[in-house]
Design a protein around this motif. Structure first.
Motif, PDB file in Angstrom:
ATOM      1  N   HIS A   1       7.522  12.476  69.560  1.00  0.00           N
ATOM      2  CA  HIS A   1       8.565  12.676  68.548  1.00  0.00           C
ATOM      3  C   HIS A   1       8.469  11.473  67.610  1.00  0.00           C
ATOM      4  O   HIS A   1       9.069  10.423  67.863  1.00  0.00           O
ATOM      5  CB  HIS A   1       9.952  12.722  69.195  1.00  0.00           C
TER       6      HIS A   1
ATOM      7  N   THR B   1      19.528  21.430  57.645  1.00  0.00           N
ATOM      8  CA  THR B   1      18.757  20.338  57.074  1.00  0.00           C
ATOM      9  C   THR B   1      19.609  19.076  57.034  1.00  0.00           C
ATOM     10  O   THR B   1      20.813  19.089  57.318  1.00  0.00           O
ATOM     11  CB  THR B   1      18.294  20.666  55.650  1.00  0.00           C
TER      12      THR B   1
ATOM     13  N   ALA C   1       9.726  19.940  59.361  1.00  0.00           N
ATOM     14  CA  ALA C   1      11.046  20.548  59.222  1.00  0.00           C
ATOM     15  C   ALA C   1      11.005  22.061  59.051  1.00  0.00           C
ATOM     16  O   ALA C   1      11.902  22.774  59.495  1.00  0.00           O
ATOM     17  CB  ALA C   1      11.772  19.918  58.033  1.00  0.00           C
TER      18      ALA C   1
ATOM     19  N   ASP D   1      14.873  17.523  66.673  1.00  0.00           N
ATOM     20  CA  ASP D   1      15.521  18.491  67.556  1.00  0.00           C
ATOM     21  C   ASP D   1      14.709  18.663  68.839  1.00  0.00           C
ATOM     22  O   ASP D   1      13.665  18.046  69.028  1.00  0.00           O
ATOM     23  CB  ASP D   1      15.708  19.826  66.838  1.00  0.00           C
TER      24      ASP D   1
ATOM     25  N   THR E   1       5.302  21.321  57.344  1.00  0.00           N
ATOM     26  CA  THR E   1       5.547  19.984  56.803  1.00  0.00           C
ATOM     27  C   THR E   1       4.863  19.822  55.459  1.00  0.00           C
ATOM     28  O   THR E   1       3.756  20.325  55.251  1.00  0.00           O
ATOM     29  CB  THR E   1       5.064  18.880  57.761  1.00  0.00           C
TER      30      THR E   1
ATOM     31  N   ASN F   1      10.143  16.364  63.875  1.00  0.00           N
ATOM     32  CA  ASN F   1      11.498  16.877  64.015  1.00  0.00           C
ATOM     33  C   ASN F   1      12.270  16.126  65.091  1.00  0.00           C
ATOM     34  O   ASN F   1      11.706  15.717  66.109  1.00  0.00           O
ATOM     35  CB  ASN F   1      11.466  18.373  64.339  1.00  0.00           C
TER      36      ASN F   1
ATOM     37  N   SER G   1      11.493  24.156  62.217  1.00  0.00           N
ATOM     38  CA  SER G   1      12.839  24.331  62.743  1.00  0.00           C
ATOM     39  C   SER G   1      13.755  25.085  61.791  1.00  0.00           C
ATOM     40  O   SER G   1      14.741  25.684  62.234  1.00  0.00           O
ATOM     41  CB  SER G   1      13.453  22.964  63.048  1.00  0.00           C
TER      42      SER G   1
ATOM     43  N   THR H   1       5.474  16.011  66.659  1.00  0.00           N
ATOM     44  CA  THR H   1       6.448  16.546  65.719  1.00  0.00           C
ATOM     45  C   THR H   1       7.174  15.436  64.975  1.00  0.00           C
ATOM     46  O   THR H   1       7.377  14.337  65.497  1.00  0.00           O
ATOM     47  CB  THR H   1       7.475  17.456  66.436  1.00  0.00           C
TER      48      THR H   1
END
Length: 254
Positions: free
Chosen positions: A119, A36, A26, A106, A196, A104, A29, A102
């Motif tokens: 992902h 968040t 996180a 996004d 992270t 994340n 990003s 990742t």
């Protein structure tokens, strides 16, 4: 702004690497302004616990409410841009074999020019049918915060409700994404863990797996984490600051 200096030992490890895995979280990003999990709790959403919206139970109870929240989050992400850290990784990947994993949800890595191998927690931009799992095109989310539930679209294949592509609490990680990530970790000689805290399992076990397999592990994080005592190099900086400096020093200018 002048680039910060890179520790010589860390730089040597990066220059010697032949198979790199980057594991982002996180913090990667956050520097782009991605809201968040709880930042999206305004207006209608203030009376909801986000952890309760991100569950299979919430979907079963009120799919239109869950769909509305995820469409709102997707729209928020669409309006931010990749940061210098994202772009630096894309440049580095043009110089050395790199597998990007990742946590994340996004699409900032992709928009910066990187190919994401896994992902692990899904993606806001890959909705799928809740019944037959057929992929559904993403419409990019909502530009305006919804004032109430939004009915999910129907699957073109079976007519079922289309669900968000993120992995919910209580769900297993995508098996194919996990396999790609684990195989890459087992084969790498350098793992860069960036942004992270490495506390959400099973994903958090990947850096430890890399250490046990003999790879050099570099942590880039402004704060110490549970992982810090285990890695070979722990650099107290952020992704958008440290990664461009590292990649430039390695010789793959962003």
């Amino acid at each position: 702004m002048d680039q910060i200096a890179v520790d010589p030992a860390l730089l040597e490890a990066a220059r010697a690497a032949r198979r790199v895995v980057v594991f982002s979280g996180a913090g990667m990003s956050a520097e782009s302004g991605v809201p968040t999990f709880r930042d999206a709790q305004t207006g209608l959403w203030e009376r909801f616990d986000p952890a309760e919206l991100a569950t299979p139970q919430a979907w079963e109870t009120d799919p239109a409410l869950v769909w509305a929240w995820y469409q709102w989050r997707t729209g928020l992400v669409r309006h931010v841009q990749p940061n210098d850290g994202h772009r630096a990784l894309a440049a580095w990947a043009r110089r050395v074999p790199m597998t990007l994993v990742t946590q994340n949800v996004d699409d900032l890595h992709e928009r910066a020019g990187s190919e994401v191998a896994a992902h692990l927690h899904g993606s806001l931009f890959t909705p799928r049918c809740s019944v037959c799992s057929a992929p559904h095109p993403s419409d990019g989310g909502l530009d305006v915060e919804p004032t109430g539930p939004v009915a999910p679209p129907a699957c073109a294949r079976c007519g079922g409700d289309v669900r968000p592509g993120a992995v919910w609490f209580g769900e297993a990680l995508p098996e194919d994404a996990w396999t790609r990530a684990a195989d890459a970790v087992d084969a790498c000689d350098l793992m860069v863990v960036v942004g992270t805290s490495a506390v959400v399992y099973p994903a958090a076990g990947l850096p430890r797996r890399a250490v046990e397999s003999g790879a050099t592990v570099i942590e880039i994080n402004p704060e110490a984490t549970d992982l810090s005592p285990l890695v070979h190099h722990s650099w107290r900086t952020t992704a958008a600051v440290g990664l461009p400096a590292l990649v430039a020093a390695v010789g793959a200018n962003p």
